[in-house]
Design an enzyme around this catalytic site. Structure first.
Site, PDB file in Angstrom:
ATOM      1  CE  LYS A 139      -3.364  -0.940  -0.665  1.00  0.00           C
ATOM      2  NZ  LYS A 139      -3.623  -1.549  -2.030  1.00  0.00           N
TER       3      LYS A 139
ATOM      4  CG  HIS B 181       4.465  -6.349  -1.049  1.00  0.00           C
ATOM      5  ND1 HIS B 181       4.522  -5.041  -1.452  1.00  0.00           N
ATOM      6  CD2 HIS B 181       3.321  -6.850  -1.575  1.00  0.00           C
ATOM      7  CE1 HIS B 181       3.458  -4.776  -2.201  1.00  0.00           C
ATOM      8  NE2 HIS B 181       2.724  -5.847  -2.294  1.00  0.00           N
TER       9      HIS B 181
ATOM     10  CB  SER C 105      -3.829   2.671   1.442  1.00  0.00           C
ATOM     11  OG  SER C 105      -3.929   2.077   0.178  1.00  0.00           O
TER      12      SER C 105
HETATM   13  P1  A3P Z   1      -5.021   4.767  -1.738  1.00  0.00           P
HETATM   14  O1  A3P Z   1      -5.679   3.543  -1.197  1.00  0.00           O
HETATM   15  O2  A3P Z   1      -4.617   5.729  -0.666  1.00  0.00           O
HETATM   16  O3  A3P Z   1      -5.823   5.430  -2.825  1.00  0.00           O
HETATM   17  P2  A3P Z   1       0.033  -0.472  -3.600  1.00  0.00           P
HETATM   18  O4  A3P Z   1       0.179  -0.431  -5.094  1.00  0.00           O
HETATM   19  O5  A3P Z   1       1.342  -0.549  -2.896  1.00  0.00           O
HETATM   20  O6  A3P Z   1      -0.942  -1.512  -3.190  1.00  0.00           O
HETATM   21  O7  A3P Z   1      -0.545   0.959  -3.146  1.00  0.00           O
HETATM   22  C1  A3P Z   1      -1.870   1.319  -3.465  1.00  0.00           C
HETATM   23  C2  A3P Z   1      -2.030   2.810  -3.269  1.00  0.00           C
HETATM   24  O8  A3P Z   1      -1.356   3.499  -4.344  1.00  0.00           O
HETATM   25  C3  A3P Z   1      -3.507   3.242  -3.339  1.00  0.00           C
HETATM   26  O9  A3P Z   1      -3.646   4.322  -2.424  1.00  0.00           O
HETATM   27  C4  A3P Z   1      -3.619   3.696  -4.789  1.00  0.00           C
HETATM   28  O10 A3P Z   1      -4.689   4.572  -5.042  1.00  0.00           O
HETATM   29  C5  A3P Z   1      -2.268   4.376  -4.982  1.00  0.00           C
HETATM   30  N1  A3P Z   1      -1.930   4.519  -6.405  1.00  0.00           N
HETATM   31  C6  A3P Z   1      -1.851   3.552  -7.333  1.00  0.00           C
HETATM   32  N2  A3P Z   1      -1.573   4.073  -8.528  1.00  0.00           N
HETATM   33  C7  A3P Z   1      -1.463   5.404  -8.365  1.00  0.00           C
HETATM   34  C8  A3P Z   1      -1.194   6.498  -9.245  1.00  0.00           C
HETATM   35  N3  A3P Z   1      -0.979   6.309 -10.555  1.00  0.00           N
HETATM   36  N4  A3P Z   1      -1.170   7.748  -8.724  1.00  0.00           N
HETATM   37  C9  A3P Z   1      -1.371   7.946  -7.400  1.00  0.00           C
HETATM   38  N5  A3P Z   1      -1.639   6.951  -6.527  1.00  0.00           N
HETATM   39  C10 A3P Z   1      -1.684   5.694  -6.998  1.00  0.00           C
END
Ligand code: A3P
Length: 286
Positions: A45, A100, A130
């Site tokens: 996240k 991870h 998140s």
């Molecule tokens: P939120 O839940 O705060 O919206 P991971 O990829 O490590 O699982 O992290 C997911 C988080 O990254 C989510 O946050 C998601 O919305 C955000 N995210 C993914 N792609 C993104 C992008 N292109 N720009 C900004 N945030 C992004």
């Protein structure tokens, strides 16, 4: 009801679906890192999938065809999962690989290699929020109940891939290595273009101004949200409840302020300070 459950390996919790003791041990002890491997490393996240998209776009000089035509799970497999490991072992070099894992479980052969690691970290309060929303839709993770309940599990590290503090402290120890680069989600948000330029420099990739523009445009929240090869919509109902939410949820910094009470935030700060003291580093959220 979710059937998600965790097993513990070397003191760290992992989802029983998709990961096994064998796959994790194999990665640590037997996985052969190649000199031209690029690893996308992040605590869950923290922007793992965003960085995967950025790296996929950089690889093809801003051309979005690859990230739009091949699944994220094939392009940038998670080496610690049973399926991702098989994909990684069959992938032709140069490989883009995600993980991870905490640093002590990372392939030992990395230390003898010239492979590159990009480590993305994010304000842990936003990571928590998140995680909370994601755990309601992602069936490999336990539904924590309330945010209050998850807060305690998160601060003690009783969550998938273990403690955020251990993760960050472990990886940041590599900060002086030439083949290690770290960046925050907050920097990506604040200056995506500048961040892409820095990542290109680290990778030794020369992109012209238009190519960088294309990386930035195609890695935007909206473009990624619409990219079915990157937004997790390809995952079946067995893995994700698409009716309840999305991987690309809000994509902002500071959403924790809409979720944590003052008391919860202060409690978080106390635990943060206890764990991070002596690190001699400041992050955008400090
Ligand atoms: P939120 O839940 O705060 O919206 P991971 O990829 O490590 O699982 O992290 C997911 C988080 O990254 C989510 O946050 C998601 O919305 C955000 N995210 C993914 N792609 C993104 C992008 N292109 N720009 C900004 N945030 C992004």
């Amino acid at each position: 009801m979710s059937s998600a459950a965790y097993f513990t390996h070397k003191g760290i919790s992992f989802p029983i679906k998709e990961l096994t003791e064998e796959s994790i041990s194999y990665v640590e002890n037997e996985f052969q890192v190649l000199d031209d491997d690029v690893f996308n490393v992040a605590y869950p996240k923290s922007g793992t999938n965003w960085m995967a998209e950025i790296l996929g776009l950089i690889r093809y000089y801003g051309d979005p065809s690859w990230v739009r035509s091949l699944s994220l799970f094939q392009r940038t497999p998670w080496i610690e999962t049973v399926h991702g490991l098989q994909v990684a072992l069959k992938s032709p070099p140069p490989r883009l690989l995600s993980t991870h894992l905490q640093s002590q479980l990372f392939p030992k052969s990395f230390l003898r290699s010239k492979a590159k690691v990009i480590y993305t970290l994010r304000n842990p309060k936003d990571v928590l929020v998140s995680h909370y929303h994601f755990s309601k839709i992602f069936k490999l993770w336990k539904d924590p109940g309330t945010l209050e309940d998850l807060l305690e599990e998160f601060l003690t590290g009783n969550v998938p891939f273990g403690s955020w503090f251990d993760h960050v402290k472990g990886w940041i120890q590599m900060k002086d290595r030439d083949n290690f680069f770290f960046i925050t989600y907050e920097e990506l948000q604040q200056d995506l273009r500048g961040s892409v330029e820095r990542i290109c420099h680290f990778l030794g990739k020369e992109l012209n101004s238009q190519q960088i523009d294309s990386v930035v445009e195609n890695a935007s929240f909206q473009k990624m949200k619409d990219n079915k090869m990157s937004n997790f919509t390809e995952l079946s109902e067995k893995y994700m409840d698409h009716k309840k939410g999305k991987l690309l949820r809000k994509g902002i910094c500071g959403d924790w302020k809409n979720h944590l009470t003052v008391a919860q935030s202060e409690h978080f700060d106390r635990v943060y300070q206890e764990n991070m003291q002596g690190m001699n580093m400041t992050f955008p959220w400090d």
